[in-house]
Motif scaffolding. Structure first.
Motif, PDB file in Angstrom:
ATOM      1  N   ILE A   1      59.799  16.528  -3.315  1.00 40.80           N
ATOM      2  CA  ILE A   1      58.628  15.728  -2.925  1.00 40.80           C
ATOM      3  C   ILE A   1      58.605  15.522  -1.407  1.00 40.80           C
ATOM      4  CG2 ILE A   1      57.507  13.465  -3.159  1.00 40.80           C
ATOM      5  CD1 ILE A   1      58.637  13.436  -6.063  1.00 40.80           C
ATOM      6  N   LYS A   2      59.811  15.257  -0.858  1.00 39.43           N
ATOM      7  CA  LYS A   2      59.919  15.103   0.604  1.00 39.43           C
ATOM      8  C   LYS A   2      59.555  16.408   1.309  1.00 39.43           C
ATOM      9  CE  LYS A   2      62.960  11.471   2.190  1.00 39.43           C
ATOM     10  NZ  LYS A   2      64.324  11.103   2.534  1.00 39.43           N
ATOM     11  N   ARG A   3      60.041  17.523   0.735  1.00 37.44           N
ATOM     12  CA  ARG A   3      59.789  18.842   1.340  1.00 37.44           C
ATOM     13  C   ARG A   3      58.287  19.121   1.406  1.00 37.44           C
ATOM     14  NH1 ARG A   3      63.264  21.717  -1.508  1.00 37.44           N
ATOM     15  NH2 ARG A   3      61.747  22.335  -3.081  1.00 37.44           N
ATOM     16  N   GLU A   4      57.600  18.835   0.309  1.00 44.71           N
ATOM     17  CA  GLU A   4      56.147  19.045   0.294  1.00 44.71           C
ATOM     18  C   GLU A   4      55.449  18.151   1.310  1.00 44.71           C
ATOM     19  OE1 GLU A   4      54.837  18.645  -3.778  1.00 44.71           O
ATOM     20  OE2 GLU A   4      56.306  20.184  -4.359  1.00 44.71           O
ATOM     21  N   GLY A   5      55.938  16.922   1.443  1.00 50.82           N
ATOM     22  CA  GLY A   5      55.388  15.999   2.431  1.00 50.82           C
ATOM     23  C   GLY A   5      55.569  16.544   3.842  1.00 50.82           C
ATOM     24  N   MET A   6      56.740  17.107   4.110  1.00 53.24           N
ATOM     25  CA  MET A   6      57.018  17.694   5.429  1.00 53.24           C
ATOM     26  C   MET A   6      56.117  18.896   5.692  1.00 53.24           C
ATOM     27  SD  MET A   6      61.188  17.526   5.480  1.00 53.24           S
ATOM     28  CE  MET A   6      61.432  18.207   7.129  1.00 53.24           C
ATOM     29  N   GLN A   7      55.957  19.732   4.662  1.00 56.22           N
ATOM     30  CA  GLN A   7      55.108  20.923   4.831  1.00 56.22           C
ATOM     31  C   GLN A   7      53.662  20.526   5.125  1.00 56.22           C
ATOM     32  OE1 GLN A   7      56.219  22.598   1.090  1.00 56.22           O
ATOM     33  NE2 GLN A   7      57.735  24.009   1.984  1.00 56.22           N
ATOM     34  N   ARG A   8      53.200  19.504   4.395  1.00 49.85           N
ATOM     35  CA  ARG A   8      51.828  19.037   4.615  1.00 49.85           C
ATOM     36  C   ARG A   8      51.681  18.481   6.024  1.00 49.85           C
ATOM     37  NH1 ARG A   8      51.675  15.480   0.631  1.00 49.85           N
ATOM     38  NH2 ARG A   8      51.512  17.043  -0.969  1.00 49.85           N
ATOM     39  N   ALA A   9      52.706  17.728   6.466  1.00 49.01           N
ATOM     40  CA  ALA A   9      52.671  17.128   7.809  1.00 49.01           C
ATOM     41  C   ALA A   9      52.664  18.214   8.889  1.00 49.01           C
ATOM     42  CB  ALA A   9      53.865  16.204   7.999  1.00 49.01           C
ATOM     43  N   LEU A  10      53.493  19.244   8.710  1.00 44.96           N
ATOM     44  CA  LEU A  10      53.550  20.318   9.716  1.00 44.96           C
ATOM     45  C   LEU A  10      52.212  21.033   9.813  1.00 44.96           C
ATOM     46  CD1 LEU A  10      57.080  21.905   9.153  1.00 44.96           C
ATOM     47  CD2 LEU A  10      56.311  20.465  11.047  1.00 44.96           C
ATOM     48  N   LYS A  11      51.580  21.228   8.667  1.00 45.40           N
ATOM     49  CA  LYS A  11      50.277  21.905   8.655  1.00 45.40           C
ATOM     50  C   LYS A  11      49.257  21.040   9.392  1.00 45.40           C
ATOM     51  CE  LYS A  11      47.026  24.139   5.577  1.00 45.40           C
ATOM     52  NZ  LYS A  11      46.214  23.699   4.449  1.00 45.40           N
ATOM     53  N   TYR A  12      49.250  19.753   9.057  1.00 48.97           N
ATOM     54  CA  TYR A  12      48.284  18.850   9.701  1.00 48.97           C
ATOM     55  C   TYR A  12      48.532  18.780  11.210  1.00 48.97           C
ATOM     56  CZ  TYR A  12      45.525  14.786  10.895  1.00 48.97           C
ATOM     57  OH  TYR A  12      44.611  13.957  11.498  1.00 48.97           O
ATOM     58  N   MET A  13      49.817  18.724  11.585  1.00 50.15           N
ATOM     59  CA  MET A  13      50.176  18.573  13.003  1.00 50.15           C
ATOM     60  C   MET A  13      50.132  19.908  13.754  1.00 50.15           C
ATOM     61  SD  MET A  13      50.696  15.325  13.531  1.00 50.15           S
ATOM     62  CE  MET A  13      51.583  15.218  15.084  1.00 50.15           C
ATOM     63  N   ASP A  14      49.950  21.000  13.022  1.00 49.68           N
ATOM     64  CA  ASP A  14      49.940  22.339  13.608  1.00 49.68           C
ATOM     65  C   ASP A  14      51.233  22.599  14.407  1.00 49.68           C
ATOM     66  OD1 ASP A  14      48.963  24.880  14.144  1.00 49.68           O
ATOM     67  OD2 ASP A  14      47.935  24.247  15.991  1.00 49.68           O
ATOM     68  N   LEU A  15      52.352  22.379  13.736  1.00 50.51           N
ATOM     69  CA  LEU A  15      53.656  22.596  14.375  1.00 50.51           C
ATOM     70  C   LEU A  15      54.507  23.529  13.519  1.00 50.51           C
ATOM     71  CD1 LEU A  15      54.560  18.945  15.472  1.00 50.51           C
ATOM     72  CD2 LEU A  15      53.918  20.852  16.981  1.00 50.51           C
ATOM     73  N   LYS A  16      55.413  24.241  14.196  1.00 51.30           N
ATOM     74  CA  LYS A  16      56.324  25.148  13.484  1.00 51.30           C
ATOM     75  C   LYS A  16      57.755  24.609  13.557  1.00 51.30           C
ATOM     76  CE  LYS A  16      53.668  29.268  13.412  1.00 51.30           C
ATOM     77  NZ  LYS A  16      52.449  28.592  13.918  1.00 51.30           N
ATOM     78  N   PRO A  17      58.489  24.726  12.460  1.00 52.83           N
ATOM     79  CA  PRO A  17      59.889  24.278  12.480  1.00 52.83           C
ATOM     80  C   PRO A  17      60.656  24.962  13.611  1.00 52.83           C
ATOM     81  CG  PRO A  17      59.247  24.936  10.262  1.00 52.83           C
ATOM     82  CD  PRO A  17      58.119  25.309  11.155  1.00 52.83           C
TER      83      PRO A  17
ATOM     84  N   VAL B   1      60.600  10.671  19.524  1.00 53.60           N
ATOM     85  CA  VAL B   1      59.236  11.198  19.419  1.00 53.60           C
ATOM     86  C   VAL B   1      58.983  11.509  17.945  1.00 53.60           C
ATOM     87  CG1 VAL B   1      57.593  12.966  20.185  1.00 53.60           C
ATOM     88  CG2 VAL B   1      59.512  12.368  21.665  1.00 53.60           C
ATOM     89  N   THR B   2      57.857  11.066  17.404  1.00 58.67           N
ATOM     90  CA  THR B   2      57.561  11.453  16.027  1.00 58.67           C
ATOM     91  C   THR B   2      56.928  12.850  16.033  1.00 58.67           C
ATOM     92  OG1 THR B   2      55.332  10.493  15.962  1.00 58.67           O
ATOM     93  CG2 THR B   2      57.169   9.052  15.329  1.00 58.67           C
ATOM     94  N   TRP B   3      57.224  13.606  14.990  1.00 56.96           N
ATOM     95  CA  TRP B   3      56.669  14.969  14.898  1.00 56.96           C
ATOM     96  C   TRP B   3      55.655  15.089  13.757  1.00 56.96           C
ATOM     97  CZ3 TRP B   3      57.259  17.108  10.144  1.00 56.96           C
ATOM     98  CH2 TRP B   3      58.262  16.558   9.335  1.00 56.96           C
ATOM     99  N   GLY B   4      55.646  14.109  12.832  1.00 54.76           N
ATOM    100  CA  GLY B   4      54.853  14.264  11.600  1.00 54.76           C
ATOM    101  C   GLY B   4      53.789  13.199  11.430  1.00 54.76           C
ATOM    102  N   THR B   5      53.480  12.898  10.170  1.00 57.79           N
ATOM    103  CA  THR B   5      52.379  11.992   9.854  1.00 57.79           C
ATOM    104  C   THR B   5      52.858  10.700   9.183  1.00 57.79           C
ATOM    105  OG1 THR B   5      52.073  13.207   7.801  1.00 57.79           O
ATOM    106  CG2 THR B   5      50.669  13.834   9.647  1.00 57.79           C
TER     107      THR B   5
END
Lengths: 468, 213
Positions: free
Chosen positions: A315-331, A289-293
């Motif tokens: 750079i990857k970390r920022e990408g993950m943070q942006r994806a979590l925000k967009y997807m409205d998901l919490k680690p 299942v994909t979780w991000g963007t």
């Protein structure tokens, strides 16, 4: 002498000329055309007063814009309608065979090509669509092109290209129960990343890939581009040959025998060298299942949403943070706790009969969950739809609360009326979970057809292996 | 195609990796049958706060003031500075068309997706590959210096900073030749008509099932 890879063989067989600068003029056997990336190419031909080089090498259909509901009144959106009518007009003017919206054979360009036998082993196949890599499943060299190249192929039947590097992705071992081609390719992308195949032509090989049906192999090659590779391919075997026998555009009689003999060589030589090799074990692959963007943002269904704080690369970390925000998901959130709004079963990745059968098996005799606002099945072609109806799959879906639609790209990219509303969350069998892909503000999770079907029934992700 | 020789332009820093073509130009604008007019919809989902549709007056939409492109200091930018794997995703040539229509003539990044990279050259948009460290340095300088401009010289394959620091970049000879001269690929291929016909003749014999006529 070193052996040749399948890609080397396909490339060499199509070189018209070697240019001094290292590029080649490569001959194109099949050009598939759809309404979105072709109008400007035809306009270019007209402005330059150029003719088509070889009319019979082209096959067109309309798929991105078409409605999947009642088509008797045509397309409501005037902008979409104009684009579809422009394709009809261009095909008429230039004499190209087109499966238009009312044709029983109309469908997603990457489904109808093989279905008709219009794409065959050993061919070079191009289309103004990145998922053209799908056709590599039959030992063809198939890749997506831009509109300028569409025009170039229409006018010359060739492309100016530089050869890519060779990469092999091997998957070995018996396919575990509940695991599908989609899980395999998502696991590959998770492993090598969305740029892992950039600059390479990827051959998928190994005992697991050989076990896959031809349809499953199409799913794998379809997503080669999500790993950055323009072309993905798989060697020809008996399954490939059997698949094409008797198809409308496939050779028959003596020509068939001749073609089959030639296709036997469409595999990498044992001593062939690859620039890059990756191996995965099928036993390690779980339902994905994909979780991000990005398609590389993927975890097994029994996993959790990953934590960017554990990512070392900034750079990857920022990408993950942006994806979590967009997807409205919490680690740390278990993937199985993610509640869904919509379910989409379709797209050039997963809309063939095998996909619909897999989903129907899960759905049979059950109802979709109350929180699911819309669950839809969009067959890949008119012929897939007819076949599914013959098998009674439409009734299984309808009784469960799914909508049974007409063929097209539909909510994979939401160019027609099928889309996610802002903030809606979808389990989708398509290929891209980019921001806004399925509708502005929509949140997409990529899964296999069986996983999407199971999620529709539960209202959230579930592990299909537990349903067996 | 417009020629590309040298360019001195304002730099727009888009600090994210894996910018996909759906983000560059959203699907609803692909319904156009023209090559032009995509500029107001470049990065549409990030640039505006309200959803956009073709045919709208985009100058009346609510802009997102946080998005870098909307900051006044970057108005009129001609060079886009970004991160790895720029242009991943679909084959839509509308992505370079949108960048060009907005006014971007060159992109600088550590890497690109293959199809986007290829499509750019066909339209006179120069995608420059620089080392990650160089890109990082350019990001720091751009963000620290309002009005930061770079000079791109295609003939000598160099990017020059305001302080005179130079970064060499690689480019295929053929692509450079086409870009410098604004050449149309089809015209070049048409010079080899006889070779294409000869190939077809051989191919018809070897694989007659590929020809229905």
């Amino acid at each position: 002498m070193a052996g040749k890879t399948l890609y080397d063989k396909l490339w060499d067989a199509h070189v018209v000329r070697h240019n001094d600068d290292g590029t080649c003029l490569l001959y194109i056997d099949r050009h598939l055309v759809h309404e979105v990336t072709s109008p400007q190419a035809f306009e270019g031909l007209r402005l330059a007063g150029r003719k088509l080089w070889r009319v019979d090498a082209n096959l067109a259909t309309t798929d991105h814009n078409v409605p999947t509901t009642d088509r008797s009144h045509g397309i409501v959106d005037p902008v979409s309608r104009l684009q579809v009518e422009t394709l009809d007009q261009n095909c008429h003017d230039y004499g190209i065979t087109e499966f238009s919206m009312s044709d029983a054979r109309q469908g997603i360009v990457h489904v109808i090509g093989p279905e008709q036998g219009a794409t065959l082993p050993g061919m070079t196949v191009v289309c103004g669509d990145s998922h053209t890599s799908t056709h590599g499943a039959f030992g063809a060299l198939a890749f997506g092109i831009g509109t300028s190249e569409v025009e170039h192929v229409l006018a010359t039947q060739c492309l100016i290209l530089k050869k890519a590097k060779n990469m092999r992705v091997r998957v070995e071992g018996k396919i575990p129960p509940g695991i599908t081609a989609k899980d395999i390719v998502l696991a590959i992308i998770g492993e090598i990343g969305t740029a892992g195949g950039t600059g390479h032509a990827v051959e998928f090989a190994g005992s697991t890939i050989r076990q896959l049906s031809v349809e499953g192999r199409m799913t794998v090659c379809n997503m080669a581009i999500e790993a950055g590779a323009r072309a993905g391919m798989i060697a020809v075997d008996d399954k490939t040959i059997k698949y094409f026998h008797g198809r409308p555009y496939a050779p028959a009689g003596e020509l068939w025998e001749q073609a089959v003999a030639a296709w036997q060589d469409l595999r990498s030589d044992p001593e062939a060298k690859f620039d890059k090799e990756v191996t995965l074990n099928a036993a390690d692959i779980k339902p994905q299942v994909t979780w991000g963007t990005s398609p590389e943002m993927v975890v097994p269904v029994d996993g959790v949403v990953p934590d960017p704080d554990r990512e070392f690369d900034s750079i990857k970390r920022e990408g993950m943070q942006r994806a979590l925000k967009y997807m409205d998901l919490k680690p740390g959130t278990p993937m199985r706790d993610i509640m869904l709004d919509k379910i989409f079963i379709g797209s050039c990745t997963n809309s063939r009969i095998e996909d619909l059968r897999a989903a129907a098996t899960v759905v049979k005799g059950k109802k979709i969950a109350k929180n699911i606002r819309l669950a839809m099945v969009v067959p890949g072609s008119g012929l897939v739809k007819v076949q599914a109806e013959k098998e009674g799959l439409d009734k299984i879906f309808l009784e469960a609360g799914f909508e049974w639609r007409a063929p097209g790209c539909s909510m994979c990219l939401a160019m027609n009326a099928d889309r996610l509303e802002f903030g809606e969350r979808c389990a989708s069998t398509s290929n891209r979970n980019f921001e806004g892909r399925q509708g502005a503000g929509g949140r997409s999770h990529l899964v296999s057809p069986a996983m999407a079907a199971a999620a529709a029934i539960a209202g959230h992700f579930v592990d299909v292996r537990e349903l067996h | 195609m417009e020629k590309f020789e040298t360019l001195t332009g304002l730099v727009l820093p888009l600090d994210r990796a894996n910018v996909d073509t759906d983000a560059i130009i959203a699907k609803q604008y692909l319904k156009s049958i023209k090559r032009t007019g995509f500029g107001p919809n470049l990065f549409d989902d990030w640039r505006y706060l309200d959803p956009g549709e073709p045919g709208m007056d985009h100058s009346q939409r609510r802009i997102n003031p946080d998005f870098i492109l909307n900051q006044p200091r970057y108005r009129g930018a001609q060079i886009l500075l970004t991160r790895d794997n720029f242009g991943c995703g679909s084959s839509r040539e509308h992505a370079p068309w949108a960048l060009l229509d907005y006014g971007i003539r060159a992109v600088i990044a550590p890497s690109y997706a293959d199809i986007f990279y290829n499509n750019s050259f066909k339209n006179g948009l120069l995608p420059i590959v620089l080392e990650r460290e160089a890109v990082e340095r350019l990001f720091r300088e751009t963000e620290a210096t309002p009005g930061y401009r770079l000079t791109v010289d295609l003939a000598s394959q160099k990017v020059t900073t305001p302080s005179g620091m130079e970064f060499k970049f690689e480019i295929d000879a053929f692509r450079k030749h086409c870009l410098v001269n604004g050449l149309d690929d089809i015209g070049l291929t048409m010079q080899h008509v006889d070779e294409i016909k000869a190939y077809e003749g051989r191919r018809r014999k070897q694989a007659p099932w590929l020809f229905s006529e």
